[in-house]
Design a protein around this motif. Structure first.
Motif, PDB file in Angstrom:
ATOM      1  N   ILE A  82     -60.886 -37.842 -20.309  1.00  0.00           N
ATOM      2  CA  ILE A  82     -61.829 -38.478 -19.395  1.00  0.00           C
ATOM      3  C   ILE A  82     -63.273 -38.359 -19.878  1.00  0.00           C
ATOM      4  CG2 ILE A  82     -62.693 -38.514 -17.020  1.00  0.00           C
ATOM      5  CD1 ILE A  82     -59.832 -39.395 -17.197  1.00  0.00           C
ATOM      6  N   PRO A  85     -64.214 -39.732 -24.130  1.00  0.00           N
ATOM      7  CA  PRO A  85     -64.400 -41.152 -24.490  1.00  0.00           C
ATOM      8  C   PRO A  85     -65.740 -41.727 -24.043  1.00  0.00           C
ATOM      9  CG  PRO A  85     -62.238 -40.801 -23.540  1.00  0.00           C
ATOM     10  CD  PRO A  85     -62.992 -39.534 -23.351  1.00  0.00           C
ATOM     11  N   VAL A  86     -66.385 -41.094 -23.079  1.00  0.00           N
ATOM     12  CA  VAL A  86     -67.637 -41.688 -22.583  1.00  0.00           C
ATOM     13  C   VAL A  86     -68.836 -40.770 -22.821  1.00  0.00           C
ATOM     14  CG1 VAL A  86     -66.617 -43.217 -20.874  1.00  0.00           C
ATOM     15  CG2 VAL A  86     -67.094 -40.869 -20.251  1.00  0.00           C
ATOM     16  N   GLN A  92     -71.503 -44.387 -17.255  1.00  0.00           N
ATOM     17  CA  GLN A  92     -70.043 -44.361 -17.329  1.00  0.00           C
ATOM     18  C   GLN A  92     -69.486 -43.003 -16.922  1.00  0.00           C
ATOM     19  OE1 GLN A  92     -69.325 -45.813 -21.342  1.00  0.00           O
ATOM     20  NE2 GLN A  92     -67.999 -47.355 -20.466  1.00  0.00           N
ATOM     21  N   GLN A  93     -70.164 -41.941 -17.374  1.00  0.00           N
ATOM     22  CA  GLN A  93     -69.693 -40.594 -17.029  1.00  0.00           C
ATOM     23  C   GLN A  93     -69.639 -40.395 -15.524  1.00  0.00           C
ATOM     24  OE1 GLN A  93     -72.468 -38.081 -18.926  1.00  0.00           O
ATOM     25  NE2 GLN A  93     -71.376 -38.063 -20.857  1.00  0.00           N
ATOM     26  N   ILE A  96     -66.918 -42.556 -13.992  1.00  0.00           N
ATOM     27  CA  ILE A  96     -65.554 -42.199 -14.353  1.00  0.00           C
ATOM     28  C   ILE A  96     -65.125 -40.899 -13.691  1.00  0.00           C
ATOM     29  CG2 ILE A  96     -65.641 -40.776 -16.436  1.00  0.00           C
ATOM     30  CD1 ILE A  96     -63.922 -42.956 -17.736  1.00  0.00           C
TER      31      ILE A  96
ATOM     32  N   MET B 302     -63.688 -47.364 -18.904  1.00  0.00           N
ATOM     33  CA  MET B 302     -63.621 -46.960 -20.302  1.00  0.00           C
ATOM     34  C   MET B 302     -63.598 -48.150 -21.250  1.00  0.00           C
ATOM     35  SD  MET B 302     -61.091 -43.886 -21.211  1.00  0.00           S
ATOM     36  CE  MET B 302     -61.241 -42.530 -20.108  1.00  0.00           C
TER      37      MET B 302
END
Lengths: 286, 333
Positions: A82, A85-86, A92-93, A96, B302
């Motif tokens: 999780i 990738p960001v 995004q963090q 997500i 993502m």
């Protein structure tokens, strides 16, 4: 006086639980500026994993160990799947991790069922001890002692070991540490796993204290942990301890005297700190 | 130029579908479907209001449920305390809008100076405060049990209410389109793209952000009021984080920063919600349908940060590009 001490101990116990959650949050943020909104989910998973093992083995200590292992494993998976990738994209963090929180909560309902589970403290920690006039509930004392113990260990590691040095330095200046040849991503993985383990431990400790666990228990405590992290200053473990004690104790007193305002006071504290001292009350000097 | 063409295309399709939806209840009578569509329209308004913040200004708010709840509660309390007449419906709407505007102004003034992390955290905490407040103030809200209320006969008619929400959604859509294309909207997009640069060009960032959040708050409050009418019931869940998550899911899965994406997202989520819960008979896991959305949401963030609309636009652009290539190949060949 009796009431005063009993409220004080009550507040301290809650404060320690919040502190255990906040340690992970504050270090993760300090090191990588990742604000983990899923921390409450790890907390709830720790409680469920631990209680499940506790009920299987009927040994509280194995249950606690189970919770910590749950936290470590989940922390590893979370970081790899999780967070990694960001890396570097704050928007995004944030998005997500909140979504992940939702998934963690729902997964608990899938695995353990949607109903509340009742938990009682182990034989040894039931009842209370009397010191003079003062009546102390054993389990609360146990939480406080565990919290302080964990604080001492974390503090020792941060102050006296090489990895602690790297973490402390990384909080102050991440680029510099990388320039010196340290693989900060690896360090961050360890910190994340430790943070997750402590969150899980916190959840497990809360379970017999609250009497029941439910899948949505994470959010409430995560919000308190955010308050603590903000007041204590991002990346500052000692600050978090003091802030957690402050939030826990003020919460206990407010809940007794003006129950309507107990949450509002903590929130207000956070708003004031954020508006006037966005770096927290206890700043670290480099 | 291409962007504005695609933009227009989206609006034209939207308008055509809306026209079809207006005649839909006349030709096809299905109470369930009517209710689902009404829900879609209401949540489309809510998600569009959220898109103003997330998609156009770059503000991540985790407390949008605040305004939804304020709207829902002002409508419900008015309907319960006064007569269920249209006059009071309008009054309740105005009160809800007014309260949301004040709350979003104060909250914005306090918090919009902060960086993304702190802002997200603080709005989450504030929304939680409203949630707990609604739970504690039982004399007014009756807590988690909630209360039912009566609504005017005109709105009780499902078809009427369906048409009202549909028209409102269309109005909000075009109003927001105009707003985004106005000079004011352009500044908002500039803030999202590069806050420092916009500031150094002499724009007062805080002012623009506060106005954006007030507009979003007002629309969310209207959506909340409509939601309360559609259920004829309200409880503290209107303030819960789940409502904010709904808006997040819809805007992100539909496509951030497109307005139409919010509408599509609302449709996709509500329909698949309905479909997935109907699958419960097959397997109990479908009772936890939200888990699928959570995973879908994570994957979207993502891999397709621009959602369905973004993915479609990219596909189309790619197709057009290839076509052009083919043509030029032919010409040279």
């Amino acid at each position: 006086m009796e009431l005063f001490f009993s409220l004080l101990i009550n507040g301290l116990a809650t404060g320690m639980l919040i502190f255990l959650l906040a340690v992970g949050l504050t270090l993760i943020f300090g090191l990588m500026s990742v604000l983990n909104f899923a921390h409450g989910g790890l907390f709830a998973w720790g409680a469920y994993g631990g209680v499940w093992i506790y009920s299987l083995t009927e040994s509280y200590m194995i249950g606690v160990a189970g919770a910590i292992i749950t936290g470590v494993i989940l922390g590893f998976i979370t970081e790899k799947l999780i967070i990694k990738p960001v890396y570097g994209d704050h928007v995004q963090q944030i998005l997500i991790t909140l979504g992940y929180m939702l998934v963690l909560g729902e997964l608990i309902k899938v695995v353990f069922g949607p109903n509340q589970i009742a938990v009682s403290p182990p034989e040894l920690l039931r009842g209370s001890i009397e010191i003079g006039e003062l009546l102390i509930i054993k389990y609360r004392a146990f939480i406080i002692i565990t919290g302080i113990f964990i604080f001492l260990i974390v503090n020792y590691i941060l102050k006296n070991t090489k990895i602690g040095l790297i973490v402390r330095a990384g909080v102050i200046d991440k680029e510099m540490i990388q320039a010196l040849g340290v693989n900060i991503n690896k360090v961050f993985l360890y910190v994340f796993m430790t943070g997750a383990a402590l969150a899980a431990l916190s959840g497990m400790l809360l379970a017999p204290y609250a009497g029941v666990i439910h899948a949505d228990m994470g959010m409430e405590y995560a919000i308190l942990a955010f308050v603590v992290v903000v007041i204590g200053g991002m990346g500052n473990v000692t600050g978090s301890l003091l802030a957690a004690a402050l939030v826990g104790i003020s919460g206990a007193f407010m809940a007794y005297y003006v129950p309507e305002l107990s949450l509002a006071t903590n929130m207000l504290l956070m708003v004031i700190v954020l508006v006037f001292r966005p770096k927290g009350l206890f700043t670290i000097r480099g | 130029m291409r962007v504005s063409y695609e933009n227009k295309l989206g609006s034209i399709i939207f308008l055509m579908v809306s026209c079809l939806l207006i005649v839909f209840p006349l030709v096809y009578e299905d109470r369930n479907l009517l209710i689902i569509f009404t829900q879609i329209f209401i949540f489309a308004i809510f998600a569009m209001s959220y898109d103003i913040l997330l998609g156009f200004t770059g503000i991540i708010s985790f407390g949008h449920a605040m305004f939804f709840g304020i709207g829902a509660y002002s409508m419900s309390i008015f309907m319960k305390r006064f007569e269920p007449e249209m006059l009071y419906v309008f009054l309740a709407l105005i009160v809800g809008v007014f309260l949301s505007a004040i709350v979003s102004y104060v909250v914005g003034l306090l918090t919009l100076r902060l960086k993304t992390h702190y802002y997200a955290m603080l709005t989450l905490a504030l929304a939680n405060l409203f949630y707990v407040g609604a739970e504690k103030w039982r004399s007014l809200t009756e807590g988690a049990d909630g209360f039912t209320f009566r609504i005017p006969d005109f709105l009780r008619e499902r078809v009427n209410f369906y048409l009202i929400t549909l028209v409102l959604m269309v109005l909000v859509y075009f109003a927001l389109k105009l707003f985004i294309q106005s000079p004011f909207g352009k500044v908002l997009v500039a803030i999202k793209e590069n806050e420092q640069r916009t500031e150094s060009l002499g724009f007062n960032i805080l002012y623009y952000k506060i106005i954006a959040s007030i507009i979003a708050g007002i629309l969310a409050s209207i959506a909340g009021a409509l939601y309360a009418i559609s259920l004829r019931f309200v409880n503290t869940s209107v303030f819960s984080i789940d409502i904010t998550l709904d808006a997040l899911l819809m805007t992100i899965i539909g496509g951030v920063g497109t307005i139409i994406g919010a509408v599509i997202g609302s449709g996709v989520i509500e329909f698949s919600h309905y479909w997935l819960t109907s699958l419960v008979k097959l397997h109990w896991i479908f009772e936890r349908w939200i888990i699928f959305f959570g995973i879908l949401y994570i994957l979207t963030v993502m891999f397709f940060p621009k959602g369905i609309v973004g993915a479609l636009t990219a596909l189309k652009r790619k197709a057009r590009h290839e076509k052009k290539h083919d043509q030029s190949d032919k010409m040279t060949g």
